[in-house]
Enzyme design. Structure first.
Site, PDB file in Angstrom:
ATOM      1  N   HIS A  79       0.857  -1.188   0.000  1.00 54.47           N
ATOM      2  CA  HIS A  79       0.000   0.000   0.000  1.00 54.47           C
ATOM      3  C   HIS A  79       0.890   1.233   0.000  1.00 54.47           C
ATOM      4  CE1 HIS A  79      -3.201   2.695   0.999  1.00 54.47           C
ATOM      5  NE2 HIS A  79      -3.234   2.527   2.307  1.00 54.47           N
ATOM      6  N   HIS A 147      -8.218   0.164   1.426  1.00 57.44           N
ATOM      7  CA  HIS A 147      -9.157   1.247   1.223  1.00 57.44           C
ATOM      8  C   HIS A 147      -8.678   2.272   0.204  1.00 57.44           C
ATOM      9  CE1 HIS A 147      -7.031   4.334   3.944  1.00 57.44           C
ATOM     10  NE2 HIS A 147      -6.229   3.284   3.850  1.00 57.44           N
ATOM     11  N   TYR A 194     -11.916   1.037  13.774  1.00 54.51           N
ATOM     12  CA  TYR A 194     -11.127   1.098  12.534  1.00 54.51           C
ATOM     13  C   TYR A 194     -12.008   0.736  11.336  1.00 54.51           C
ATOM     14  CZ  TYR A 194      -7.031   0.434   9.542  1.00 54.51           C
ATOM     15  OH  TYR A 194      -6.111   0.547   8.541  1.00 54.51           O
TER      16      TYR A 194
END
Ligand code: FEO
Length: 400
Positions: A79, A147, A194
């Protein structure tokens, strides 16, 4: 200092006890956090992710104490967000030619943030593999929009470890590293917070991805996220929770959220809370002044709720800015399958309740018709309107 995870896999991240906020100030950190990076030392040596930019030099120095950096064969960047890629610049200054395995979107993200530095990118897609030797390998799984567009996970065969990056993580400092050693209550509180505040907007995508991963029928001995505790004891427990949470989750709870100027709207909030308990004693009721309460904690309670009541007095032909900002965040989180009602006091123009209803509908809530609008301060007639509002909120669940 490294911490042993399983087999030849170690944790080499950073435990951030002092962190107070994340994503700027948009996410409150109550119990510390961590940026988890992992070192795989099979025939091939692989570093999976790094840490946040402010810790980049400590990260590289600590890593040097554990391993000759030249022994690293591959770097995996699951990421591009800087809490995981922030030490890449310092690391790549030391070993500039080492290949970085990541998605095509991650290349864009890394070059966008750090500039074109001539790094040796190897773009991977779902199903691509990286041989580690000894019959073990990393299998990559794109986690697009979980995400960020570049998000990816890596599964290590032989050890059955899913390096899941942000999925299944928590902003939670756990020096002991593993879920079976963590405070379970805090662990689930932080895992849910979260999920709600970071992942819920992408819940439909997450549902599909969880089904896709389940269909692979892979054994999971360890789920190693990029924040917080590593799931070692019954790691599927968090996957099962995600399946529930991603499916328009709700409990028997109603949350009342408001702000007030001269306590009139506060009185209505408490009258509504009391009436919910009177009509439905088993329903959990939570009340928050959104100007004072932590918004991420409140949103977690909203997520658990089947309905909410939101109040604001009229000010400037609208609602209080605290409530307006809170509703904007509510909209971003894309909650599903929840009812809402509006209430508030006014002195003359009195638009707040109408505006609250519009904003709640715009945030995806099924808004009930009943409302309480109170001129100046609530009187007997206003309190008499509360039971109907509450009955409507508690009535059969909304349409899907
Ligand atoms: Fe933990 Fe999306 O970064």
């Amino acid at each position: 200092m490294r911490k042993h995870v399983k087999g030849n896999v170690s944790w080499v991240g950073y435990i951030d006890w002092e962190l107070e906020t994340f994503h700027g100030d948009d996410y409150s950190i109550m119990n510390g956090s961590s940026q988890n990076a992992y070192l795989v030392e099979e025939e091939k040596t692989v570093l999976i992710d790094t840490v946040w930019t402010p810790h980049r030099f400590d990260f590289v120095e600590n890593l040097k104490k554990e391993i000759d950096l030249n022994k690293i064969d591959y770097i995996v960047a699951n990421h591009g967000e800087c809490d995981h890629s922030g030490a890449l610049t310092a690391l790549m200054d030391e070993i500039p030619d080492k290949p970085i395995y990541c998605t095509a979107n991650c290349v864009k993200s890394l070059e966008g943030q750090y500039g074109k530095r001539g790094w040796n990118f190897n773009v991977v897609k779902t199903g691509d593999e990286l041989e580690l030797g000894g019959g073990k390998k990393l299998v990559f799984v794109e986690m697009r929009m979980l995400h960020w567009p570049d998000s990816m996970a890596a599964y290590m065969t032989g050890e059955n470890i899913l390096f899941a990056n942000d999925a299944f993580g928590q902003h939670f400092a756990v020096e002991e590293l593993f879920n079976d050693k963590a405070d379970r209550c805090l662990l689930y509180k932080e895992a849910l917070k979260y999920f709600v505040n970071i992942l819920n907007p992408f819940a439909p995508i997450l549902k599909k991805k969880l089904a896709e991963i389940a269909a692979l029928n892979l054994p999971f001995d360890v789920i190693a996220p990029s924040h917080g505790a590593i799931w070692r004891e019954n790691p599927m427990q968090i996957v099962e929770k995600y399946v529930q949470w991603a499916d328009a989750y709700q409990e028997n709870q109603v949350t009342v959220a408001y702000d007030t100027m001269w306590e009139g709207t506060a009185k209505l909030a408490h009258a509504i809370a009391g009436e919910i308990s009177r009509q439905s004693p088993d329903t959990v009721v939570k009340v928050f002044n959104v100007a004072k309460a932590d918004k991420n904690e409140v949103m977690t309670e909203v997520f658990k709720s089947k309905a909410i009541a939101v109040g604001s007095p009229t000010v400037g032909n609208s609602v209080l800015s605290s409530v307006a900002g809170w509703l904007e965040f509510l909209k971003q989180l894309k909650f599903k399958n929840k009812k809402a009602a509006a209430f508030g006091c006014y002195g003359w123009s009195g638009e707040s309740v109408k505006i609250l209803k519009q904003l709640l509908a715009g945030a995806g809530f099924d808004v009930v018709e009943e409302e309480v609008r109170s001129l100046w301060n609530p009187d007997e007639n206003d309190f008499a309107a509360v039971p109907a509002l509450v009955s409507s909120l508690l009535a059969a669940p909304p349409k899907e």
